[in-house]
Design an enzyme around this catalytic site. Structure first.
Site, PDB file in Angstrom:
ATOM      1  N   ASP A 100       0.861  -1.183   0.000  1.00  0.00           N
ATOM      2  CA  ASP A 100       0.000   0.000   0.000  1.00  0.00           C
ATOM      3  C   ASP A 100       0.902   1.239   0.000  1.00  0.00           C
ATOM      4  O   ASP A 100       1.778   1.356  -0.855  1.00  0.00           O
ATOM      5  CB  ASP A 100      -0.963  -0.063   1.191  1.00  0.00           C
ATOM      6  CG  ASP A 100      -1.944   1.084   1.248  1.00  0.00           C
ATOM      7  OD1 ASP A 100      -2.928   1.075   0.479  1.00  0.00           O
ATOM      8  OD2 ASP A 100      -1.723   2.016   2.059  1.00  0.00           O
ATOM      9  N   HIS A 300      -7.003  -6.304  -1.101  1.00  0.00           N
ATOM     10  CA  HIS A 300      -5.965  -5.272  -0.918  1.00  0.00           C
ATOM     11  C   HIS A 300      -4.892  -5.647   0.097  1.00  0.00           C
ATOM     12  O   HIS A 300      -3.764  -5.182  -0.001  1.00  0.00           O
ATOM     13  CB  HIS A 300      -6.633  -3.965  -0.493  1.00  0.00           C
ATOM     14  CG  HIS A 300      -5.676  -2.821  -0.358  1.00  0.00           C
ATOM     15  ND1 HIS A 300      -4.925  -2.349  -1.410  1.00  0.00           N
ATOM     16  CD2 HIS A 300      -5.314  -2.077   0.726  1.00  0.00           C
ATOM     17  CE1 HIS A 300      -4.166  -1.340  -0.997  1.00  0.00           C
ATOM     18  NE2 HIS A 300      -4.376  -1.171   0.292  1.00  0.00           N
TER      19      HIS A 300
END
Length: 321
Positions: A100, A300
């Protein structure tokens, strides 16, 4: 998990770091809104393979110090923390692994300091050198005012919404952006509807997926228990436009160290405007690309959702160096 915890002074801030193992240094850089704990499944696997594994809470996050001003969360500051941390740990070089927001930090550090970075791996977020992310103006034109990176720009609003109930925030975010989100419209960009609050599109999950326990949620929630705990992490986003100018001199540089990219096919990042095309250009951006790996059914939170596959990919990459 035999992980040692200590603090290291870096650029005037004390960073909390978790560490295990001995050998070549591997730095694990977490994303938003996480901490060192997002790498809990990687420590033993990498340490047992002969590596010194260190995962900091990055500036403004969890147990680390917060910078005094918004401007001190720029990409040069974040990459500067990594370069200083390598030296403070007594190492001459490191392999960087970022997820991320940690991925742009890792890619940028590798871009600017190949003398310190042996190799770099990015999870979820591919390299967009040198600025890390598109400008908020570009995102606003594409997705509107409700796009999460635009929504985050207003001081205090997202900070308060996320801090109202840290445990619920973590449950809703971690499940909502995962491959186990039962809403089959995902993956899609995170957009806040008009008149809605930030997390309205990620309802409280009926149950936790196998990769996430109530104890895991409690660790994250404890790290974000202070009323202003999300402000430092959100300030990273509040430098997106500033980064465009600060990094402009480095346009055209390529990542010249060995590289690895890993993403899930249910990760919202992979469907953002321009990302599929960017992924197709990876061999041009990072000429020493070792592999571009897609994890089926993964959302994610790459290293948390698919720890065995991520560990295998990292060990294969490290062995090839």
């Amino acid at each position: 998990m035999n992980v040692k915890h200590h603090r290291v002074e870096v650029n005037g801030l004390r960073l909390h770091v978790a560490e295990q193992g001995e050998g070549p240094l591997v730095l694990l850089l977490h994303g938003f809104p996480e901490s060192w704990y997002s790498w809990r499944h990687q420590f033993a696997a990498l340490a047992e393979a002969g590596y010194r594994v260190v995962a900091p809470d990055q500036r403004g996050y969890a147990r680390s110090d917060r910078a005094a001003s918004v401007e001190e969360y720029s990409l040069p500051h974040l990459a500067g923390d990594v370069t200083a941390l390598i030296g403070a740990l007594g190492a001459e070089e490191a392999v960087l692994v970022g997820h991320d927001w940690g991925a742009p930090v890792a890619w940028t550090t590798a871009l600017l300091r190949p003398d310190l970075v042996r190799a770099v791996a990015g999870l979820s977020v591919p390299p967009l050198p040198p600025t890390g992310m598109p400008s908020t103006g570009s995102s606003r034109r594409t997705y509107g005012e409700g796009y999460y990176q635009v929504y985050f720009q207003e001081p205090g609003r997202a900070d308060a919404e996320l801090a109202a109930d840290p445990a619920a925030t973590m449950r809703r975010l971690l499940v909502g952006a995962s491959g186990d989100n039962p809403d089959r419209s995902w993956p899609r960009p995170w957009i806040v509807g008009e008149g809605e609050a930030l997390l309205d599109g990620m309802p409280e999950p009926a149950e936790l997926p196998d990769w996430l326990t109530a104890e895991d949620v409690a660790v994250f929630a404890e790290d974000y228990s202070a009323p202003d705990a999300f402000t430092g992490p959100l300030n990273w986003y509040r430098n997106i436009d500033r980064n465009q100018g600060l990094m402009s001199a480095f346009h055209g540089l390529r990542i010249e160290v060995p590289a690895l990219y890993v993403a899930g096919d249910r990760d919202m990042v992979t469907v953002l405007e321009g990302v599929p095309e960017l992924r197709g250009m990876l061999p041009l951006i990072a000429p020493k690309l070792h592999a571009d790996i897609t994890l089926s059914g993964c959302g994610h939170w790459t290293q948390q959702e698919r720890p065995k596959e991520v560990n295998a990919a990292l060990l294969d990459f490290l062995a090839a160096l």
